[in-house]
Design a protein around this motif. Structure first.
Motif, PDB file in Angstrom:
ATOM      1  N   UNK A   1       0.818  -1.214   0.000  1.00 55.51           N
ATOM      2  CA  UNK A   1       0.000   0.000   0.000  1.00 55.51           C
ATOM      3  C   UNK A   1       0.849   1.260   0.000  1.00 55.51           C
ATOM      4  N   UNK A   2       1.947   1.224   0.727  1.00 56.84           N
ATOM      5  CA  UNK A   2       2.871   2.357   0.728  1.00 56.84           C
ATOM      6  C   UNK A   2       4.246   1.800   1.071  1.00 56.84           C
ATOM      7  N   UNK A   3       5.069   1.558   0.060  1.00 52.26           N
ATOM      8  CA  UNK A   3       6.351   0.876   0.271  1.00 52.26           C
ATOM      9  C   UNK A   3       7.244   1.495   1.347  1.00 52.26           C
ATOM     10  N   UNK A   4       7.122   2.795   1.569  1.00 58.61           N
ATOM     11  CA  UNK A   4       7.975   3.453   2.556  1.00 58.61           C
ATOM     12  C   UNK A   4       7.388   3.414   3.964  1.00 58.61           C
ATOM     13  N   UNK A   5       6.163   2.912   4.097  1.00 57.75           N
ATOM     14  CA  UNK A   5       5.468   2.946   5.379  1.00 57.75           C
ATOM     15  C   UNK A   5       5.272   1.526   5.892  1.00 57.75           C
ATOM     16  N   UNK A   6       6.183   1.077   6.764  1.00 53.07           N
ATOM     17  CA  UNK A   6       6.079  -0.269   7.337  1.00 53.07           C
ATOM     18  C   UNK A   6       4.844  -0.353   8.224  1.00 53.07           C
ATOM     19  N   UNK A   7       4.488  -1.563   8.601  1.00 55.91           N
ATOM     20  CA  UNK A   7       3.336  -1.750   9.480  1.00 55.91           C
ATOM     21  C   UNK A   7       3.564  -1.038  10.817  1.00 55.91           C
TER      22      UNK A   7
ATOM     23  N   UNK B   1       3.784  15.058  15.894  1.00 61.00           N
ATOM     24  CA  UNK B   1       2.481  15.220  15.234  1.00 61.00           C
ATOM     25  C   UNK B   1       2.599  14.791  13.771  1.00 61.00           C
ATOM     26  N   UNK B   2       1.534  14.220  13.225  1.00 61.67           N
ATOM     27  CA  UNK B   2       1.551  13.973  11.779  1.00 61.67           C
ATOM     28  C   UNK B   2       1.524  15.311  11.041  1.00 61.67           C
ATOM     29  N   UNK B   3       2.249  15.384   9.953  1.00 64.80           N
ATOM     30  CA  UNK B   3       2.154  16.561   9.091  1.00 64.80           C
ATOM     31  C   UNK B   3       0.892  16.399   8.238  1.00 64.80           C
ATOM     32  N   UNK B   4       0.579  17.414   7.465  1.00 71.72           N
ATOM     33  CA  UNK B   4      -0.565  17.305   6.549  1.00 71.72           C
ATOM     34  C   UNK B   4      -0.331  16.159   5.561  1.00 71.72           C
ATOM     35  N   UNK B   5       0.900  16.058   5.061  1.00 71.24           N
ATOM     36  CA  UNK B   5       1.261  14.975   4.143  1.00 71.24           C
ATOM     37  C   UNK B   5       1.112  13.614   4.833  1.00 71.24           C
ATOM     38  N   UNK B   6       1.569  13.521   6.083  1.00 73.22           N
ATOM     39  CA  UNK B   6       1.451  12.276   6.837  1.00 73.22           C
ATOM     40  C   UNK B   6      -0.001  11.896   7.083  1.00 73.22           C
ATOM     41  N   UNK B   7      -0.822  12.878   7.422  1.00 79.76           N
ATOM     42  CA  UNK B   7      -2.244  12.619   7.661  1.00 79.76           C
ATOM     43  C   UNK B   7      -2.925  12.137   6.374  1.00 79.76           C
ATOM     44  N   UNK B   8      -2.534  12.700   5.234  1.00 78.30           N
ATOM     45  CA  UNK B   8      -3.130  12.292   3.957  1.00 78.30           C
ATOM     46  C   UNK B   8      -2.728  10.862   3.589  1.00 78.30           C
ATOM     47  N   UNK B   9      -1.447  10.540   3.761  1.00 78.97           N
ATOM     48  CA  UNK B   9      -0.972   9.179   3.486  1.00 78.97           C
ATOM     49  C   UNK B   9      -1.687   8.199   4.409  1.00 78.97           C
ATOM     50  N   UNK B  10      -1.808   8.561   5.672  1.00 80.21           N
ATOM     51  CA  UNK B  10      -2.503   7.710   6.636  1.00 80.21           C
ATOM     52  C   UNK B  10      -3.954   7.486   6.216  1.00 80.21           C
ATOM     53  N   UNK B  11      -4.629   8.543   5.810  1.00 81.47           N
ATOM     54  CA  UNK B  11      -6.026   8.422   5.365  1.00 81.47           C
ATOM     55  C   UNK B  11      -6.134   7.522   4.140  1.00 81.47           C
ATOM     56  N   UNK B  12      -5.201   7.662   3.192  1.00 85.96           N
ATOM     57  CA  UNK B  12      -5.228   6.828   1.985  1.00 85.96           C
ATOM     58  C   UNK B  12      -5.001   5.354   2.307  1.00 85.96           C
TER      59      UNK B  12
END
Length: 144
Positions: A29-35, A94-105
């Motif tokens: 789902x997001x190669x740079x974001x491990x579980x 804190x999550x950044x806006x970019x982090x929050x968007x990736x998390x939501x996706x």
């Protein structure tokens, strides 16, 4: 008695397979974001920020593990450090806006995958499974 042991063995094997699939799915789902990174980012989002030491304590992780994960999330631009307004010596993550968007996706993709996997389950089976998972996780919380 053997039946209970067989059932426990099957549960252990299936939970292990579930965890392995969860890690693989997270990587797809997001190669740079491990579980682990996803879990930490989700916690930061849910808590509207927290300290790295709180993350380590909450997930029973070594501080160095959390530090490495947070450093990777910062490098990706998904997490930022802010000074705690009540204690200027403390940094809150804190999550950044970019982090929050990736998390939501990723969360939406995971939810869709669960819907697809459970599409042919009837309501009673879903309720029973949800109850069993809550019970299992509550036992884990009690036992530490």
């Amino acid at each position: 008695m053997a039946h209970r042991e067989d059932s426990v063995e099957t549960i252990q094997q299936e939970m292990t397979a579930f965890a392995r699939r969860a890690r693989a799915t997270a990587a797809r789902m997001h190669p740079e974001l491990s579980l682990v990174s996803y879990t930490l980012l989700a916690h930061l989002d849910d808590q509207q920020g927290c300290r790295a030491t709180d993350l380590a304590a909450h997930y029973f992780l070594d501080k160095s593990t959390v530090s490495r994960q947070i450093a990777a999330l910062e490098k990706l631009g998904f997490v930022e450090r802010r000074v705690d307004p009540e204690d200027h010596r403390v940094q809150v993550l804190h999550p950044t806006e970019k982090g929050a968007q990736v998390l939501a996706n990723v969360t939406a993709s995971r939810r869709q995958a669960f819907h697809e996997r459970l599409a042919d389950w009837d309501e009673e089976d879903l309720d029973r499974f949800a109850t069993y998972l809550r019970r299992y996780n509550a036992a884990q919380e009690r036992l530490g």
